[in-house]
Design a protein around this motif. Structure first.
Motif, short mmCIF file in Angstrom:
data_model
loop_
_atom_site.label_atom_id
_atom_site.label_comp_id
_atom_site.label_asym_id
_atom_site.label_seq_id
_atom_site.Cartn_x
_atom_site.Cartn_y
_atom_site.Cartn_z
N ARG A 134 -5.84 10.95 -55.43
CA ARG A 134 -5.26 12.08 -54.72
C ARG A 134 -4.13 11.63 -53.81
O ARG A 134 -4.16 10.54 -53.26
CB ARG A 134 -6.31 12.76 -53.86
CG ARG A 134 -7.44 13.35 -54.66
CD ARG A 134 -8.55 13.69 -53.72
NE ARG A 134 -8.99 15.06 -53.93
CZ ARG A 134 -9.96 15.62 -53.26
NH1 ARG A 134 -10.56 14.97 -52.29
NH2 ARG A 134 -10.33 16.84 -53.53
N VAL A 135 -3.16 12.50 -53.61
CA VAL A 135 -2.08 12.24 -52.67
C VAL A 135 -2.62 12.53 -51.27
O VAL A 135 -3.01 13.65 -50.97
CB VAL A 135 -0.85 13.12 -52.95
CG1 VAL A 135 0.23 12.89 -51.91
CG2 VAL A 135 -0.31 12.86 -54.35
N ILE A 136 -2.66 11.50 -50.43
CA ILE A 136 -3.16 11.68 -49.06
C ILE A 136 -2.04 11.56 -48.03
O ILE A 136 -2.25 11.75 -46.84
CB ILE A 136 -4.29 10.68 -48.72
CG1 ILE A 136 -3.78 9.24 -48.80
CG2 ILE A 136 -5.49 10.91 -49.61
CD1 ILE A 136 -4.70 8.24 -48.14
N GLY A 137 -0.85 11.25 -48.51
CA GLY A 137 0.28 11.12 -47.60
C GLY A 137 1.50 10.64 -48.37
O GLY A 137 1.49 10.53 -49.60
N GLY A 138 2.53 10.37 -47.62
CA GLY A 138 3.76 9.85 -48.21
C GLY A 138 4.48 8.99 -47.20
O GLY A 138 4.26 9.10 -45.99
N ILE A 139 5.33 8.11 -47.71
CA ILE A 139 6.14 7.27 -46.84
C ILE A 139 7.59 7.39 -47.28
O ILE A 139 7.88 7.47 -48.48
CB ILE A 139 5.67 5.79 -46.86
CG1 ILE A 139 6.44 4.94 -45.84
CG2 ILE A 139 5.73 5.20 -48.26
CD1 ILE A 139 5.84 3.56 -45.59
N GLY A 140 8.47 7.46 -46.29
CA GLY A 140 9.90 7.51 -46.56
C GLY A 140 10.60 6.45 -45.76
O GLY A 140 10.30 6.25 -44.58
N VAL A 141 11.50 5.72 -46.41
CA VAL A 141 12.28 4.68 -45.75
C VAL A 141 13.75 4.98 -45.99
O VAL A 141 14.15 5.30 -47.11
CB VAL A 141 11.91 3.27 -46.28
CG1 VAL A 141 12.80 2.20 -45.66
CG2 VAL A 141 10.44 2.97 -46.02
N SER A 142 14.55 4.85 -44.94
CA SER A 142 15.98 5.13 -45.05
C SER A 142 16.77 4.15 -44.19
O SER A 142 16.35 3.82 -43.08
CB SER A 142 16.27 6.56 -44.58
OG SER A 142 17.66 6.81 -44.59
#
Length: 166
Positions: A134-142
């Motif tokens: 299951r998708v429990i979160g997400g991470i974004g890097v910029s």
């Protein structure tokens, strides 16, 4: 007669109470990333990029796309905050990493145009955080000079918490 009716009614009530079909259909379990793990993932992503001599912002969101942790390197550009949030949100919202979405959104592909939706960023660096399928979160890097580097740093953030996930 009254005793028979009361007994029958009591039996029917007991049978209905023993079958929680309504409750099961109306609710579901929704695992969520705890804030401590969100912070750990964001810190590790920024650290990994720092070791690559790149200044970035890393953001971790929960399964609903709400920001849980934000870590910005000292010299990361001001635009990196909103972009990292958007990358993480996009990965969670579409249940797809942003590198893959970027491929799907090219001219002539079935997802072409999704990059024009509000809040959507399809540059590399947005990844789903999964546990138990299951998708429990997400991470974004910029902030890196390419989405490929942002994506590698996001992966490092997830790898830092992988053993702690279900």
């Amino acid at each position: 007669m009254r005793t028979l009716t009361t007994t029958l009614l009591g039996g029917v009530m007991l049978a209905l109470a023993a079958t929680p079909v309504q409750a099961q259909e109306a609710t579901f379990d929704n695992p969520s990333l705890v804030p401590q793990m969100a912070v750990k993932a964001a810190k590790e992503a920024v650290k990994d990029c720092r070791e690559r001599e790149v200044q970035v912002t890393a953001v971790v969101v929960d399964g609903g796309g709400n920001t849980q942790a934000l870590m910005r390197a000292r010299y990361a550009g001001p635009h990196t905050i909103d972009t990292a949030i958007s990358k993480a949100w996009t990965a969670v919202s579409f249940r797809t990493d942003t590198v893959e979405l970027g491929t799907m959104a090219k001219p002539g592909k079935t997802g072409y145009g999704l990059q024009n939706l509000p809040k959507v960023t399809i540059l590399g660096g947005g990844k789903q955080i999964m546990a138990g399928g299951r998708v429990i979160g997400g991470i974004g890097v910029s902030g890196a000079p390419s989405g490929k580097i942002d994506d590698k740093c996001a992966t490092a953030g997830i790898d830092a918490i992988r053993k702690d996930l279900l």
